[in-house]
Motif scaffolding. Structure first.
Motif, PDB file in Angstrom:
ATOM      1  N   UNK A  30      25.054  -0.305  -6.321  1.00 32.28           N
ATOM      2  CA  UNK A  30      24.449  -0.406  -7.654  1.00 32.28           C
ATOM      3  C   UNK A  30      23.676  -1.708  -7.804  1.00 32.28           C
ATOM      4  N   UNK A  31      24.262  -2.835  -7.400  1.00 32.88           N
ATOM      5  CA  UNK A  31      23.553  -4.104  -7.518  1.00 32.88           C
ATOM      6  C   UNK A  31      22.378  -4.172  -6.551  1.00 32.88           C
ATOM      7  N   UNK A  32      22.533  -3.534  -5.388  1.00 34.94           N
ATOM      8  CA  UNK A  32      21.438  -3.528  -4.423  1.00 34.94           C
ATOM      9  C   UNK A  32      20.226  -2.766  -4.915  1.00 34.94           C
ATOM     10  N   UNK A  33      20.439  -1.815  -5.834  1.00 35.44           N
ATOM     11  CA  UNK A  33      19.305  -1.058  -6.365  1.00 35.44           C
ATOM     12  C   UNK A  33      18.387  -1.925  -7.221  1.00 35.44           C
ATOM     13  N   UNK A  34      18.875  -3.097  -7.640  1.00 36.68           N
ATOM     14  CA  UNK A  34      18.068  -4.019  -8.445  1.00 36.68           C
ATOM     15  C   UNK A  34      17.515  -5.174  -7.612  1.00 36.68           C
ATOM     16  N   UNK A  35      17.705  -5.104  -6.289  1.00 36.69           N
ATOM     17  CA  UNK A  35      17.251  -6.175  -5.417  1.00 36.69           C
ATOM     18  C   UNK A  35      16.018  -5.751  -4.629  1.00 36.69           C
ATOM     19  N   UNK A  36      15.311  -6.745  -4.143  1.00 35.48           N
ATOM     20  CA  UNK A  36      14.205  -6.471  -3.230  1.00 35.48           C
ATOM     21  C   UNK A  36      14.757  -6.287  -1.827  1.00 35.48           C
ATOM     22  N   UNK A  37      13.906  -5.822  -0.925  1.00 33.10           N
ATOM     23  CA  UNK A  37      14.326  -5.610   0.457  1.00 33.10           C
ATOM     24  C   UNK A  37      14.793  -6.913   1.088  1.00 33.10           C
ATOM     25  N   UNK A  38      14.136  -8.007   0.764  1.00 33.31           N
ATOM     26  CA  UNK A  38      14.511  -9.311   1.320  1.00 33.31           C
ATOM     27  C   UNK A  38      15.857  -9.760   0.782  1.00 33.31           C
ATOM     28  N   UNK A  39      16.097  -9.541  -0.524  1.00 32.10           N
ATOM     29  CA  UNK A  39      17.358  -9.981  -1.137  1.00 32.10           C
ATOM     30  C   UNK A  39      18.549  -9.203  -0.597  1.00 32.10           C
ATOM     31  N   UNK A  40      18.324  -7.951  -0.237  1.00 31.40           N
ATOM     32  CA  UNK A  40      19.430  -7.147   0.279  1.00 31.40           C
ATOM     33  C   UNK A  40      19.958  -7.723   1.586  1.00 31.40           C
ATOM     34  N   UNK A  41      19.041  -8.274   2.422  1.00 27.01           N
ATOM     35  CA  UNK A  41      19.433  -8.824   3.714  1.00 27.01           C
ATOM     36  C   UNK A  41      19.567 -10.344   3.689  1.00 27.01           C
ATOM     37  N   UNK A  42      19.634 -10.922   2.505  1.00 29.31           N
ATOM     38  CA  UNK A  42      19.727 -12.384   2.399  1.00 29.31           C
ATOM     39  C   UNK A  42      21.036 -12.896   2.994  1.00 29.31           C
ATOM     40  N   UNK A  43      20.970 -14.068   3.580  1.00 30.87           N
ATOM     41  CA  UNK A  43      22.150 -14.734   4.143  1.00 30.87           C
ATOM     42  C   UNK A  43      22.219 -16.158   3.601  1.00 30.87           C
ATOM     43  N   UNK A  44      23.313 -16.518   2.923  1.00 28.91           N
ATOM     44  CA  UNK A  44      24.483 -15.691   2.588  1.00 28.91           C
ATOM     45  C   UNK A  44      24.138 -14.600   1.586  1.00 28.91           C
ATOM     46  N   UNK A  45      24.961 -13.558   1.508  1.00 29.61           N
ATOM     47  CA  UNK A  45      24.633 -12.420   0.635  1.00 29.61           C
ATOM     48  C   UNK A  45      24.562 -12.823  -0.833  1.00 29.61           C
ATOM     49  N   UNK A  46      23.684 -12.163  -1.557  1.00 24.33           N
ATOM     50  CA  UNK A  46      23.628 -12.317  -3.006  1.00 24.33           C
ATOM     51  C   UNK A  46      24.628 -11.336  -3.616  1.00 24.33           C
TER      52      UNK A  46
END
Length: 275
Positions: A30-46
């Motif tokens: 659900x939270x990933x649906x509001x993220x961009x492609x870059x934010x989904x793979x961000x390290x450390x995770x958002x």
């Protein structure tokens, strides 16, 4: 007393941890649906989006007939549930309360079909649908799903608990078979039918493989199948679209479950407590 309190606290703590483990994938989706492609793979995770962006949802609704896909999924699933409940109720009641030649053998055959891999039936089922002109149609999705042996099994096990005296009393009072089934048997089967409705709805909604085979035109696609067409387009996988589509697909399933939650719990716990 302290040991008892410690036991209760530890038990609830364990259940809380297990609940978090099971809920976390849904939360991440659900939270990933509001993220961009870059934010989904961000390290450390958002763990929570810095900004709630509706880009994924806007893309789905602006470039695809998503409302039509939702309608297709809801319509085919609900119609399937209606027929599954009707046929399973009749067959399960017959196997539980009627005696006829070969009844046990036929029931074993019904149960045996549950052990057949889905892949074994795909080719002959597709040939039958092609010969009947059901390719790329709602009936092509609905009719194969009506045969639900698990539903027959659930209703039969539930119907066996109905006292024979009730049926005999109705028969002595002059009630016909159809009237007795509709006015007496069906109300007693409601907990089992509630649980069966949820199973049938989930099965039809998530029957991705058969929908992929039988549906062709973009306007007839179901929501899971339609979302996959934009998620895996142009050799790229956009997980933002996938999570937004999965979040949309989860809403009708959650609503349907909540509507029948009481019957579902009553049905699956039948016989777990005596007395």
């Amino acid at each position: 007393m302290k040991r008892m309190k410690l036991h209760v606290v530890s038990r609830y703590a364990f259940l809380l941890i297990i609940s978090i483990v099971f809920i976390f994938p849904l939360y991440w989706m659900f939270t990933g649906s509001f993220k961009s492609q870059v934010s989904i793979w961000a390290t450390p995770p958002e763990w929570f989006p810095n900004q709630l962006k509706l880009v994924n949802y806007e893309h789905i609704f602006s470039t695809t007939p998503a409302p039509l896909w939702v309608f297709n999924s809801v319509f085919t699933s609900l119609v399937t549930v209606v027929f599954v409940v009707i046929f399973s109720a009749m067959a399960g009641y017959a196997y539980a309360k009627k005696k006829f030649p070969g009844d046990k053998v036929l029931f074993i055959v019904v149960i045996a079909t549950m052990m057949m891999p889905t892949q074994v039936t795909l080719v002959p089922l597709y040939i039958i649908c092609r010969e009947l002109g059901l390719i790329d149609s709602y009936l092509g999705v609905i009719l194969p799903a009506i045969a639900f042996p698990f539903g027959v099994f659930i209703v039969r096990q539930f119907a066996k608990s109905i006292p024979d005296e009730i049926i005999e009393s109705a028969r002595i009072d002059g009630s016909g078979e159809i009237r007795m089934f509709v006015t007496i048997v069906l109300p007693l089967l409601l907990p089992a039918l509630g649980a069966l409705s949820i199973f049938a709805f989930m099965h039809t909604w998530n029957d991705y493989l058969w929908q992929l085979i039988i549906l062709q035109s973009k306007e007839k696609l179901t929501l899971p199948l339609g979302i996959s067409t934009i998620t895996y387009s142009e050799n790229n996988v956009n997980y933002g679209y996938a999570m937004a589509g999965a979040s949309l697909a989860a809403v009708p399933m959650i609503i349907f479950f909540l509507l029948l939650q009481r019957s579902f719990i009553k049905g699956i716990t039948l016989g777990s407590v005596k007395g």
